[in-house]
Motif scaffolding. Structure first.
Motif, PDB file in Angstrom:
ATOM      1  N   VAL A   1      -4.224 -10.017 -13.653  1.00 58.58           N
ATOM      2  CA  VAL A   1      -5.070  -9.419 -12.629  1.00 58.58           C
ATOM      3  C   VAL A   1      -6.408  -9.041 -13.222  1.00 58.58           C
ATOM      4  O   VAL A   1      -6.482  -8.571 -14.354  1.00 58.58           O
TER       5      VAL A   1
ATOM      6  N   GLU B   1       3.425  -0.770  -5.015  1.00 57.52           N
ATOM      7  CA  GLU B   1       4.391  -0.890  -6.105  1.00 57.52           C
ATOM      8  C   GLU B   1       3.688  -1.077  -7.438  1.00 57.52           C
ATOM      9  O   GLU B   1       2.560  -1.558  -7.502  1.00 57.52           O
ATOM     10  N   ILE B   2       4.388  -0.675  -8.503  1.00 51.52           N
ATOM     11  CA  ILE B   2       3.932  -0.992  -9.856  1.00 51.52           C
ATOM     12  C   ILE B   2       4.848  -2.098 -10.353  1.00 51.52           C
ATOM     13  O   ILE B   2       6.041  -1.877 -10.555  1.00 51.52           O
TER      14      ILE B   2
ATOM     15  N   THR C   1      -6.334  -0.506  -4.601  1.00 51.44           N
ATOM     16  CA  THR C   1      -6.418  -1.496  -5.678  1.00 51.44           C
ATOM     17  C   THR C   1      -6.841  -2.866  -5.147  1.00 51.44           C
ATOM     18  O   THR C   1      -6.958  -3.819  -5.904  1.00 51.44           O
TER      19      THR C   1
ATOM     20  N   ASP D   1      -5.152  -3.579   0.733  1.00 48.78           N
ATOM     21  CA  ASP D   1      -4.326  -2.381   0.623  1.00 48.78           C
ATOM     22  C   ASP D   1      -5.076  -1.124   1.062  1.00 48.78           C
ATOM     23  O   ASP D   1      -4.572  -0.017   0.919  1.00 48.78           O
TER      24      ASP D   1
ATOM     25  N   LYS E   1      -9.588  -6.905  -6.054  1.00 45.86           N
ATOM     26  CA  LYS E   1      -8.656  -7.456  -7.048  1.00 45.86           C
ATOM     27  C   LYS E   1      -8.657  -8.974  -7.013  1.00 45.86           C
ATOM     28  O   LYS E   1      -8.650  -9.571  -5.957  1.00 45.86           O
TER      29      LYS E   1
ATOM     30  N   ASP F   1      -0.979   2.571  -4.616  1.00 38.79           N
ATOM     31  CA  ASP F   1      -0.497   1.200  -4.455  1.00 38.79           C
ATOM     32  C   ASP F   1       0.916   1.240  -3.881  1.00 38.79           C
ATOM     33  O   ASP F   1       1.586   2.274  -3.929  1.00 38.79           O
TER      34      ASP F   1
ATOM     35  N   THR G   1      -2.194  -4.488 -12.194  1.00 38.20           N
ATOM     36  CA  THR G   1      -3.142  -4.098 -11.144  1.00 38.20           C
ATOM     37  C   THR G   1      -3.724  -2.718 -11.425  1.00 38.20           C
ATOM     38  O   THR G   1      -4.935  -2.497 -11.338  1.00 38.20           O
TER      39      THR G   1
ATOM     40  N   GLY H   1       2.241  -3.556 -13.976  1.00 34.48           N
ATOM     41  CA  GLY H   1       1.244  -2.530 -14.288  1.00 34.48           C
ATOM     42  C   GLY H   1      -0.164  -3.110 -14.380  1.00 34.48           C
ATOM     43  O   GLY H   1      -1.145  -2.374 -14.495  1.00 34.48           O
TER      44      GLY H   1
HETATM   45  C1  R5P Z   1       0.141  -6.512  -4.736  1.00 34.70           C
HETATM   46  O1  R5P Z   1      -0.696  -6.958  -4.001  1.00 34.70           O
HETATM   47  C2  R5P Z   1       0.710  -5.134  -4.680  1.00 34.70           C
HETATM   48  O2  R5P Z   1       0.078  -4.346  -3.733  1.00 34.70           O
HETATM   49  C3  R5P Z   1       0.660  -4.484  -6.044  1.00 34.70           C
HETATM   50  O3  R5P Z   1      -0.672  -4.210  -6.399  1.00 34.70           O
HETATM   51  C4  R5P Z   1       1.268  -5.386  -7.075  1.00 34.70           C
HETATM   52  O4  R5P Z   1       2.540  -5.797  -6.665  1.00 34.70           O
HETATM   53  C5  R5P Z   1       1.381  -4.714  -8.424  1.00 34.70           C
HETATM   54  O5  R5P Z   1       1.857  -5.643  -9.345  1.00 34.70           O
HETATM   55  P1  R5P Z   1       1.422  -5.572 -10.871  1.00 34.70           P
HETATM   56  O6  R5P Z   1       1.748  -4.202 -11.329  1.00 34.70           O
HETATM   57  O7  R5P Z   1       2.275  -6.635 -11.521  1.00 34.70           O
HETATM   58  O8  R5P Z   1      -0.016  -5.910 -10.965  1.00 34.70           O
END
Ligand code: R5P
Length: 321
Positions: A205, A225-226, A172, A176, A196, A223, A231, A229
């Motif tokens: 994002v 973490e979510i 993403t 990463d 991103k 990834d 990203t 959502g």
């Molecule tokens: C950020 O750089 C992490 O790798 C995740 O992509 C991020 O924490 C996801 O957060 P969200 O779901 O709020 O976009």
């Protein structure tokens, strides 16, 4: 041979189910302790078993409410230290504040470093964690740290359940790419990277440039973490725009903040696969969500730390550094 004859595992309130599952894997009872708040909002901890000169493992992912759970962990470490534990390992399967790992704007903190310092100052001798946002966070600690990877488990899940063969693994973010590359290696699939762009500090994002070929392929977004959502959705939109077919999302940590569950439910992402590093309350459990347990992996790592055997050997034979 074990340095400390006896071992005990205790849990804070962040994720007792995970701690119990870890103990079930190791075939030992979860240690008895009480962790609660007085009416004045002060947290109190009491370890209810003798732990003198024992190898003590404190399980506490930094789950929501994050600041309360950090305090619980710090106070548990202090209690264990003052109870003359031989060695204290903070088992932190999800390390919150990890995204604050550099000064990328003027006059901002590096909170991940601060939290690492707090854990160390409280008296932890070691840390066991899982899939840090960035591997460099290991260096914020001056005590030994073992970081486990969720990628082997996630890759295994995909291999066992999916039949698609024309697949592509998608990072993403350029930062990463290593994590996704590790997944791609295990699935023998090509890698694509979506650039991103985060818009200010508003948790918005946008994904723009795509590196790699996704046309007519099943895409597996990977990834750490979510969160909201955002990203994953932005990545999925970019992939659709470039002709990807079905889209799956594999992530280590189900933070599922704000209305992430609804957003993902309404999206055309086919399946979200996460681990149980964090608790997922029923209200956040979407119809497309699958949870795989990291309790056996954490239990195995705890056993190896206790006996002084290699933790790295758990990951031999797959993946790339
Ligand atoms: C950020 O750089 C992490 O790798 C995740 O992509 C991020 O924490 C996801 O957060 P969200 O779901 O709020 O976009």
């Amino acid at each position: 041979m074990a340095l400390y004859e006896d071992m005990k595992v205790f849990s804070g309130n962040a994720h007792r189910k995970l701690a119990k599952d870890i103990c079930a894997y190791m075939d030992i009872p979860l240690g008895k302790c009480e962790v609660f708040k007085f009416s004045n909002d002060n947290t109190f901890v009491r370890i209810l078993e003798n732990i003198r000169q024992q190898d003590v493992f404190l399980v506490q992912p930094i789950a929501y409410p994050v600041n309360d759970h950090i305090m619980e962990l710090l106070i548990m470490i202090d209690a264990a230290k003052r109870a003359s534990a031989g060695r204290i390992t903070a088992v932190v399967p999800y390390f919150a504040y990890a995204r604050s790992d550099k000064k990328d704007q003027p006059r901002v903190p590096i909170t991940a470093r601060l939290v690492a310092n707090l854990i160390e100052t409280a008296g932890a001798d070691r840390v066991l964690t899982l899939e840090l946002h960035a591997g460099q966070i290991q260096g914020f600690f001056n005590i030994p740290l073992d970081e486990l990877s969720a990628i082997p488990e996630l890759a295994q899940h995909f291999k066992e359940r999916q039949v698609e063969n024309n697949i592509v693994v998608v990072a993403t973010d350029a930062g990463d790419a290593k994590r996704a590359r590790n997944m791609a290696y295990r699935l023998d699939a090509p890698l694509a990277i979506v650039e991103k762009v985060r818009l200010g500090n508003q948790e918005r994002v946008e994904s723009a440039t795509l590196i790699g070929d996704v046309r007519d392929r099943t895409a597996i977004i990977v990834d750490d973490e979510i969160g909201t959502g955002g990203t994953v959705i932005a990545t999925a939109n970019t992939l659709r725009g470039h002709g990807a077919r079905d889209i799956y999302c594999y992530a280590a940590h189900a933070v599922l903040a704000a209305n992430a569950t609804e957003v993902l439910e309404q999206s055309d992402i086919k399946q979200l696969v996460v681990t149980d590093s964090l608790p997922v309350p029923p209200v956040k459990m979407g119809t497309k969500t699958s949870i795989i347990s990291v309790a056996p992996m954490l239990g195995e790592a705890i056993q190896r730390i206790h006996t002084g055997s290699s933790v790295g050997a758990m990951f031999n034979g797959g993946g790339v550094a």
